[in-house]
Design an enzyme around this catalytic site. Structure first.
Site, PDB file in Angstrom:
ATOM      1  N   TYR A 123     -15.179   6.141   7.481  1.00 49.07           N
ATOM      2  CA  TYR A 123     -14.879   6.627   8.836  1.00 49.07           C
ATOM      3  C   TYR A 123     -15.367   5.617   9.873  1.00 49.07           C
ATOM      4  CZ  TYR A 123     -13.950  11.339   7.034  1.00 49.07           C
ATOM      5  OH  TYR A 123     -13.434  12.421   6.386  1.00 49.07           O
ATOM      6  N   LEU A 182      -7.274 -10.341   4.925  1.00 48.90           N
ATOM      7  CA  LEU A 182      -7.985  -9.916   6.138  1.00 48.90           C
ATOM      8  C   LEU A 182      -9.262 -10.714   6.369  1.00 48.90           C
ATOM      9  CD1 LEU A 182      -7.664  -6.026   5.743  1.00 48.90           C
ATOM     10  CD2 LEU A 182      -6.415  -7.477   7.347  1.00 48.90           C
ATOM     11  N   LYS A 223     -12.991   2.684  10.148  1.00 49.17           N
ATOM     12  CA  LYS A 223     -11.760   2.955  10.901  1.00 49.17           C
ATOM     13  C   LYS A 223     -12.045   3.068  12.399  1.00 49.17           C
ATOM     14  CE  LYS A 223      -8.243   3.230   9.352  1.00 49.17           C
ATOM     15  NZ  LYS A 223      -7.364   2.047   9.111  1.00 49.17           N
ATOM     16  N   GLY A 234       0.812  -1.221   0.000  1.00 49.92           N
ATOM     17  CA  GLY A 234       0.000   0.000   0.000  1.00 49.92           C
ATOM     18  C   GLY A 234       0.846   1.272   0.000  1.00 49.92           C
ATOM     19  N   TYR A 235       0.169   2.374  -0.198  1.00 52.60           N
ATOM     20  CA  TYR A 235       0.811   3.698  -0.305  1.00 52.60           C
ATOM     21  C   TYR A 235       1.628   4.010   0.961  1.00 52.60           C
ATOM     22  CZ  TYR A 235       0.639   8.911  -0.470  1.00 52.60           C
ATOM     23  OH  TYR A 235       0.917  10.250  -0.458  1.00 52.60           O
TER      24      TYR A 235
END
Ligand code: NDP
Length: 359
Positions: free
Chosen positions: A168, A74, A171, A22-23
């Site tokens: 959101y 995951l 997370k 990932g980034y």
């Protein structure tokens, strides 16, 4: 820079980084390798046809001797058992990041929350793990910033739902699941959480992350005007350093807001105009006024769901936050914001994402 940053690696065992292609994670891997660590990165697939997605990791200095890549998903129970076996430090960064999911429960919340539990369960099983660093987000701190409240690590997002800012929600629930796991399972390791705001800065791969994508949108005229929006940015190199400092600082504990300073859309557009991007389709129309807010909120209902709810909850609000804990306790210093912004644009050009302006 803290003194601990110059010390020798704190472990000779591999540091596991989930979602390593990932980034943000690629920068974490690069910095760990540069500091002399062995890294075990997880990726969803090592199949030949996916090799191009991980080529940037294999090309990192010292990757041939110090980087091992393993498969893990995951959504598969037990999938991370092998990845964390024997590790003392695990950085869990993998989580889907998109504002516009088709099925927010399946595409965002499930992998974020179940994934966090799955990784922590594997860490408990391993028995060797001393600390897990979780990449959470400012999204777990607030759904919509209140202009009269300075956000700190004590704040939790209580407003997001599947319908409203589902990323959101994913997370927030994932981070909560992490803290609950530590409290209930007493697994013998601690959890340190990094809460970055919008991450910008150079990418180690050709993929465009959701946050830098915003800059592209600005240049191609995707915004109807200058809206009453303000963003808290942080450089990906700083976020990666925060992860490394979180394992190298023994006393690190709790959550860490990882955000540079906020900048308004008007300030950002002016900076770009003054920095060689005036030939692009930067927005001109001033919508950063009372009437403008009204127009933006109304038209947000025409936008895709995730983007619409982002606009409705952010227009007219300047995020205020206290970023002193990470500087004080981890010794992190932030790169100048202007440099991060201009480096992001230069990098988008290097990767060929920004074409020369149309005459
Ligand atoms: P990327 O999309 O580049 O990275 C996300 C990573 O998660 C990818 O490596 C992806 O793997 C992996 N992933 C997603 N779903 C699964 C799954 N089911 N199984 C295994 N791996 C999976 O985004 P970022 O680098 O930006 O995000 C990294 C972390 O940082 C995330 O937790 C994100 O929420 C957080 N964050 C990001 C911010 C930002 O502005 N970018 C701000 C705050 C927090 P694959 O490569 O296979 O797709």
């Amino acid at each position: 820079m803290s003194a601990s940053h110059h010390s020798a690696p704190v472990t000779s065992a591999p540091v596991c980084v989930t979602g390593s292609a990932g980034y943000i994670a690629s920068h974490v891997v690069a910095q760990l390798l540069a500091r002399g660590y062995c890294v075990r990165g997880t990726v969803r697939s090592l199949r030949k046809e996916k090799e191009k997605d991980i080529a940037h990791l294999r090309a990192l200095p010292d990757a041939d001797t110090h980087l091992e890549l393993v498969e893990a998903d995951l959504m598969k129970p037990g999938s991370f058992d092998g990845a964390v076996a024997g590790c003392e430090y695990v950085m869990h960064t993998a989580s889907p990041y998109m504002l516009n999911a088709q099925d927010p429960q399946k595409d965002l919340v499930d992998p974020a929350v179940q994934g966090t539990r799955t990784v922590l369960e594997s860490c408990k099983k391993a028995g060797s793990v001393r600390r897990v660093v979780l990449t959470s987000s400012m999204a777990a701190i607030t759904d919509e910033p209140e202009s009269d409240h300075v956000l700190t690590e004590a704040d939790w997002n209580t407003k997001s739902t599947l319908e409203r800012n589902a990323y959101y929600l994913s997370k927030t629930l994932a981070e909560k699941a992490g803290w609950r796991f530590i409290e209930e399972e007493k697994p013998g390791f601690d959890l340190v959480v990094i809460n970055p705001f919008l991450v910008i800065g150079p990418s180690l791969s050709a993929a465009i992350n959701t946050s830098p994508q915003m800059f592209l949108d600005l240049l191609v005229g995707a915004y109807p005007g200058i809206m009453n929006l303000a963003w808290g940015f942080v450089d990906v190199r700083d976020v990666a350093r925060a992860h490394v400092l979180a394992i190298e600082t023994q006393a690190a504990h709790g959550r860490y807001i990882c955000a540079n300073t906020a900048i308004t859309m008007r300030e950002l557009v002016e900076l770009l105009r003054a920095s060689g991007y005036e030939g692009y389709k930067l927005p001109n129309l001033g919508l950063d006024c009372g009437v403008g807010d009204y127009v933006v909120k109304l038209s947000s209902y025409l936008q895709p769901k995730g983007i619409g709810s982002y606009l409705r909850t952010h227009v007219g609000r300047v995020p205020r936050f206290d970023h002193s804990k990470i500087q004080r306790e981890l010794g992190l210093s932030f790169l100048p914001l202007k440099q991060s912004i201009l480096d992001t644009l230069a990098d988008l050009k290097t990767w060929g994402h920004i074409a020369p302006p149309k005459a």
